[in-house]
Design an enzyme around this catalytic site. Structure first.
Site, PDB file in Angstrom:
ATOM      1  N   ASP A   1     -15.515   2.933  13.363  1.00 54.01           N
ATOM      2  CA  ASP A   1     -14.067   3.138  13.446  1.00 54.01           C
ATOM      3  C   ASP A   1     -13.625   3.185  14.924  1.00 54.01           C
ATOM      4  O   ASP A   1     -12.667   2.518  15.321  1.00 54.01           O
ATOM      5  CB  ASP A   1     -13.723   4.450  12.725  1.00 54.01           C
TER       6      ASP A   1
ATOM      7  N   GLU B   1       1.068   0.224  16.232  1.00 53.75           N
ATOM      8  CA  GLU B   1       0.862   1.490  16.942  1.00 53.75           C
ATOM      9  C   GLU B   1      -0.060   2.433  16.168  1.00 53.75           C
ATOM     10  O   GLU B   1      -0.885   3.145  16.753  1.00 53.75           O
ATOM     11  CB  GLU B   1       2.219   2.171  17.165  1.00 53.75           C
TER      12      GLU B   1
ATOM     13  N   GLU C   1     -15.194  11.682   5.125  1.00 52.68           N
ATOM     14  CA  GLU C   1     -15.209  11.034   3.815  1.00 52.68           C
ATOM     15  C   GLU C   1     -16.575  11.257   3.161  1.00 52.68           C
ATOM     16  O   GLU C   1     -17.550  11.592   3.841  1.00 52.68           O
ATOM     17  CB  GLU C   1     -15.007   9.531   3.999  1.00 52.68           C
TER      18      GLU C   1
ATOM     19  N   GLY D   1      -0.622   4.681  -0.301  1.00 55.97           N
ATOM     20  CA  GLY D   1      -1.604   5.752  -0.403  1.00 55.97           C
ATOM     21  C   GLY D   1      -1.249   6.872   0.558  1.00 55.97           C
ATOM     22  O   GLY D   1      -0.082   7.289   0.653  1.00 55.97           O
ATOM     23  N   VAL D   2      -2.262   7.351   1.307  1.00 57.69           N
ATOM     24  CA  VAL D   2      -2.055   8.481   2.229  1.00 57.69           C
ATOM     25  C   VAL D   2      -0.923   8.171   3.212  1.00 57.69           C
ATOM     26  O   VAL D   2      -0.004   8.973   3.411  1.00 57.69           O
ATOM     27  CB  VAL D   2      -3.378   8.790   2.990  1.00 57.69           C
TER      28      VAL D   2
ATOM     29  N   VAL E   1      -4.377   2.713  16.224  1.00 55.86           N
ATOM     30  CA  VAL E   1      -5.234   3.453  17.161  1.00 55.86           C
ATOM     31  C   VAL E   1      -4.670   4.854  17.368  1.00 55.86           C
ATOM     32  O   VAL E   1      -3.546   5.019  17.830  1.00 55.86           O
ATOM     33  CB  VAL E   1      -5.342   2.737  18.528  1.00 55.86           C
TER      34      VAL E   1
ATOM     35  N   GLY F   1       0.835  -1.197   0.000  1.00 56.07           N
ATOM     36  CA  GLY F   1       0.000   0.000   0.000  1.00 56.07           C
ATOM     37  C   GLY F   1       0.866   1.241   0.000  1.00 56.07           C
ATOM     38  O   GLY F   1       1.829   1.334   0.779  1.00 56.07           O
TER      39      GLY F   1
ATOM     40  N   LYS G   1     -11.183   0.566  17.426  1.00 54.92           N
ATOM     41  CA  LYS G   1     -10.087   1.033  18.275  1.00 54.92           C
ATOM     42  C   LYS G   1     -10.344   0.675  19.741  1.00 54.92           C
ATOM     43  O   LYS G   1      -9.421   0.310  20.478  1.00 54.92           O
ATOM     44  CB  LYS G   1      -9.908   2.536  18.108  1.00 54.92           C
TER      45      LYS G   1
HETATM   46  N1  LIG Z   1      -5.199   7.844   6.416  1.00 53.52           N
HETATM   47  C1  LIG Z   1      -5.071   7.976   7.734  1.00 53.52           C
HETATM   48  O1  LIG Z   1      -5.068   9.092   8.270  1.00 53.52           O
HETATM   49  C2  LIG Z   1      -4.927   6.770   8.605  1.00 53.52           C
HETATM   50  C3  LIG Z   1      -4.762   6.921  10.000  1.00 53.52           C
HETATM   51  C4  LIG Z   1      -4.583   5.797  10.802  1.00 53.52           C
HETATM   52  C5  LIG Z   1      -4.599   4.546  10.221  1.00 53.52           C
HETATM   53  N2  LIG Z   1      -4.792   4.423   8.872  1.00 53.52           N
HETATM   54  C6  LIG Z   1      -4.827   3.073   8.304  1.00 53.52           C
HETATM   55  O2  LIG Z   1      -3.766   2.946   7.374  1.00 53.52           O
HETATM   56  C7  LIG Z   1      -4.159   2.051   6.342  1.00 53.52           C
HETATM   57  C8  LIG Z   1      -3.972   2.757   4.985  1.00 53.52           C
HETATM   58  O3  LIG Z   1      -4.766   3.906   4.934  1.00 53.52           O
HETATM   59  P1  LIG Z   1      -4.579   5.002   3.785  1.00 53.52           P
HETATM   60  O4  LIG Z   1      -5.370   6.179   4.220  1.00 53.52           O
HETATM   61  O5  LIG Z   1      -3.151   5.172   3.470  1.00 53.52           O
HETATM   62  O6  LIG Z   1      -5.326   4.274   2.563  1.00 53.52           O
HETATM   63  P2  LIG Z   1      -5.275   4.683   1.024  1.00 53.52           P
HETATM   64  O7  LIG Z   1      -4.808   6.087   0.850  1.00 53.52           O
HETATM   65  O8  LIG Z   1      -6.578   4.279   0.451  1.00 53.52           O
HETATM   66  O9  LIG Z   1      -4.137   3.733   0.438  1.00 53.52           O
HETATM   67  C9  LIG Z   1      -4.323   2.357   0.244  1.00 53.52           C
HETATM   68  C10 LIG Z   1      -3.171   1.834  -0.559  1.00 53.52           C
HETATM   69  O10 LIG Z   1      -3.335   0.422  -0.707  1.00 53.52           O
HETATM   70  C11 LIG Z   1      -3.196   0.080  -2.083  1.00 53.52           C
HETATM   71  N3  LIG Z   1      -4.019  -1.098  -2.335  1.00 53.52           N
HETATM   72  C12 LIG Z   1      -5.368  -1.227  -2.257  1.00 53.52           C
HETATM   73  N4  LIG Z   1      -5.725  -2.491  -2.544  1.00 53.52           N
HETATM   74  C13 LIG Z   1      -4.583  -3.163  -2.787  1.00 53.52           C
HETATM   75  C14 LIG Z   1      -4.290  -4.506  -3.140  1.00 53.52           C
HETATM   76  N5  LIG Z   1      -5.259  -5.409  -3.293  1.00 53.52           N
HETATM   77  N6  LIG Z   1      -2.993  -4.862  -3.331  1.00 53.52           N
HETATM   78  C15 LIG Z   1      -2.001  -3.959  -3.192  1.00 53.52           C
HETATM   79  N7  LIG Z   1      -2.211  -2.668  -2.843  1.00 53.52           N
HETATM   80  C16 LIG Z   1      -3.498  -2.288  -2.665  1.00 53.52           C
HETATM   81  C17 LIG Z   1      -3.652   1.282  -2.852  1.00 53.52           C
HETATM   82  O11 LIG Z   1      -3.088   1.254  -4.135  1.00 53.52           O
HETATM   83  P3  LIG Z   1      -3.282   2.484  -5.174  1.00 53.52           P
HETATM   84  O12 LIG Z   1      -2.391   3.581  -4.650  1.00 53.52           O
HETATM   85  O13 LIG Z   1      -2.780   1.925  -6.453  1.00 53.52           O
HETATM   86  O14 LIG Z   1      -4.735   2.825  -5.138  1.00 53.52           O
HETATM   87  C18 LIG Z   1      -3.091   2.411  -1.980  1.00 53.52           C
HETATM   88  O15 LIG Z   1      -1.750   2.660  -2.316  1.00 53.52           O
HETATM   89  C19 LIG Z   1      -5.597   1.645   6.664  1.00 53.52           C
HETATM   90  O16 LIG Z   1      -5.599   0.431   7.391  1.00 53.52           O
HETATM   91  C20 LIG Z   1      -6.093   2.768   7.540  1.00 53.52           C
HETATM   92  O17 LIG Z   1      -7.130   2.376   8.419  1.00 53.52           O
HETATM   93  C21 LIG Z   1      -4.946   5.494   8.050  1.00 53.52           C
END
Ligand SMILES: NC(=O)c1ccc[n+]([C@@H]2O[C@H](COP(=O)([O-])OP(=O)(O)OC[C@H]3O[C@@H](n4cnc5c(N)ncnc54)[C@H](OP(=O)(O)O)[C@@H]3O)[C@@H](O)[C@H]2O)c1
Length: 429
Positions: free
Chosen positions: A202, A130, A191, A14-15, A133, A12, A206
């Site tokens: 969510d 870590e 969102e 993404g963000v 949550v 992954g 946690k």
């Molecule tokens: N965002 C936050 O503020 C935050 C805070 C705390 C925890 N988290 C946790 O961190 C995790 C990631 O969140 P995020 O916000 O970074 O999500 P995100 O922006 O949606 O990124 C998800 C990533 O996973 C990739 N992906 C999706 N399906 C896949 C698959 N089948 N195989 C390989 N790669 C795949 C996506 O690829 P593409 O780039 O090609 O779409 C993207 O790069 C989640 O568990 C979330 O609950 C996030």
């Protein structure tokens, strides 16, 4: 310092993942010093390989996450895909192929934490999370390690920034729920589909993770009582203010007074303005921990966002890499206490109940009798009447949720009670 690098597979980008790679690159030398070996990004699995990803060598990018975790030379897999599958299978496969895992995945940990911990233990690997949550806020490690010698009795937290932003807006501007939600969406705090946040899913994930760690007991997502915040009104905030309170969506994990059971719940609640959690504004998170020896502790900070969450992921990565170099693993799941998780009916707290009643003599006595018959003792009553109708606000002393539910059912049957406008728990006293 060892010169052979430790290899990291990132699932992954993404963000969170993109910030993990940025920090790994910009702080590479410091990370190597802190760990005792350089860290090399060995592969990045994504869904859309053609997307331009700044600072990432395109030759590292793959859509075959399974092949990446099966390579056999990966030391640490960082899972920041999210969701249940394929994240669960990828983590399990990573352990089977000798890697330790760092994850930010609250949904997966809350649902399958026990099985994942068992897989980590079976293969002698680490599972750190870590970031799952409250984003950047150090919480899992303080609970798992710093407080390992203490007895935690209560964890009370604002663990969802979206809902805190909305409630804070309602509190500070007098806005209604929809208006505040619309603003949160426009500013990117909510969102397009805010269900997971505003319905408390969510925060419930946690709460399950926090309760499990705090009480050394397995707490599953299904064990967590959950109520969303869509019913909170501007009138509730006015009522809260009159009581010297505000309203927050809280995750509450508690050990029963006799120590024999625990509860975990998520719902909106009034808390006194003097409580430290009342001053948590905007999208910030905070978790208040009460323990036997330490007393009261508060952990505060940004609960989400790419860089803050990546900070927590990197902290875990450093810890796991250090363990790896030492041929050791960190603490695994601790569920030896195996305390039963009690249903919501057994939770004991105070309540603020707002009733619409007929404005005539004897109503107050009738209502008070119903409370007394159900063993719920009244602390204060406030009555305001107009045009033959009145609103009656009752604040109770501590009572069980089951007693309160029985009281409200009986109140609804009274001819003089036109409706129950709101019921809110009062916490943090
Ligand atoms: N965002 C936050 O503020 C935050 C805070 C705390 C925890 N988290 C946790 O961190 C995790 C990631 O969140 P995020 O916000 O970074 O999500 P995100 O922006 O949606 O990124 C998800 C990533 O996973 C990739 N992906 C999706 N399906 C896949 C698959 N089948 N195989 C390989 N790669 C795949 C996506 O690829 P593409 O780039 O090609 O779409 C993207 O790069 C989640 O568990 C979330 O609950 C996030």
């Amino acid at each position: 310092m060892r010169t052979r690098p430790l290899k990291v597979a990132l699932l992954g980008c993404g963000v969170v993942g993109s910030e993990v790679t940025r920090i790994m690159t910009t702080h590479a030398d410091d990370l190597a010093q802190r760990i005792g070996a350089p860290v090399e990004l060995a592969g990045v699995a994504v869904r859309r390989p053609s997307k331009v990803r700044e600072g990432i060598d395109p030759s590292l990018v793959t859509t075959d996450a399974t092949a990446l975790v099966k390579r056999g030379d990966i030391d640490v897999v960082v899972e920041v895909i999210g969701g249940i599958e394929p994240a669960r299978s990828l983590i399990t496969t990573a352990f089977e192929h000798g890697a330790s895992v760092v994850s930010a995945n609250k949904a997966l940990l809350a649902q399958d934490g026990a099985a994942l911990h068992a897989a980590a233990e079976e293969h002698g690997r680490d599972l750190y999370y870590e970031a799952a949550v409250a984003g950047a806020i150090p919480l899992i490690r303080p609970l798992r390690e710093s407080l390992a010698g203490d007895k935690v009795n209560r964890v009370l937290g604002i663990v969802n920034g979206t809902t805190n932003f909305i409630l804070d807006k309602m509190d500070s501007t007098g806005a209604g729920y929809q208006e505040a939600l619309d603003e949160a969406t426009a500013l990117g705090y909510a969102e397009a589909d805010p269900t997971a946040d505003v319905e408390g899913f969510d925060a419930a994930a946690k709460a399950a993770i926090l309760a499990g760690i705090a009480f050394h007991t397995r707490v599953r997502l299904d064990d967590v009582y959950r109520e969303g915040m869509a019913e909170v009104t501007a009138a509730d905030f006015r009522s809260a203010k009159e009581m010297g309170c505000t309203i927050k969506l809280l995750a509450i994990c508690e050990r029963a007074a006799d120590g024999e059971s625990v509860t975990a719940r998520v719902h909106p609640a009034m808390i006194p303005l003097t409580h430290p959690l009342a001053s948590v504004r905007g999208a910030y998170n905070a978790v208040f921990v009460e323990s036997d020896a330490a007393g009261q502790l508060m952990f505060y900070g940004p609960g989400a966002g790419g860089a803050p969450t990546a900070s927590a992921v990197l902290g875990d990565l450093v810890a796991v890499c250090r363990n790896r170099l030492n041929g050791a693993t960190g603490p695994g799941e601790s569920s030896y206490a195996a305390l039963p998780v009690s249903p919501m009916g057994e939770v004991v707290t105070r309540y603020h109940i707002s009733l619409d009643v007929a404005d005539k003599p004897g109503v107050l006595a009738q209502v008070a009798t119903v409370f007394a018959e159900h063993g719920v003792s009244i602390d204060t009553v406030r009555q305001q009447g107009k045009d033959g109708e009145a609103s009656l606000v009752v604040v109770t002393h501590r009572a069980s949720d089951a007693s309160l539910t029985g009281t409200v059912e009986a109140l609804r049957k009274l001819d003089t009670v036109r409706g129950v406008a709101s019921i809110m728990r009062v916490e943090g006293e």
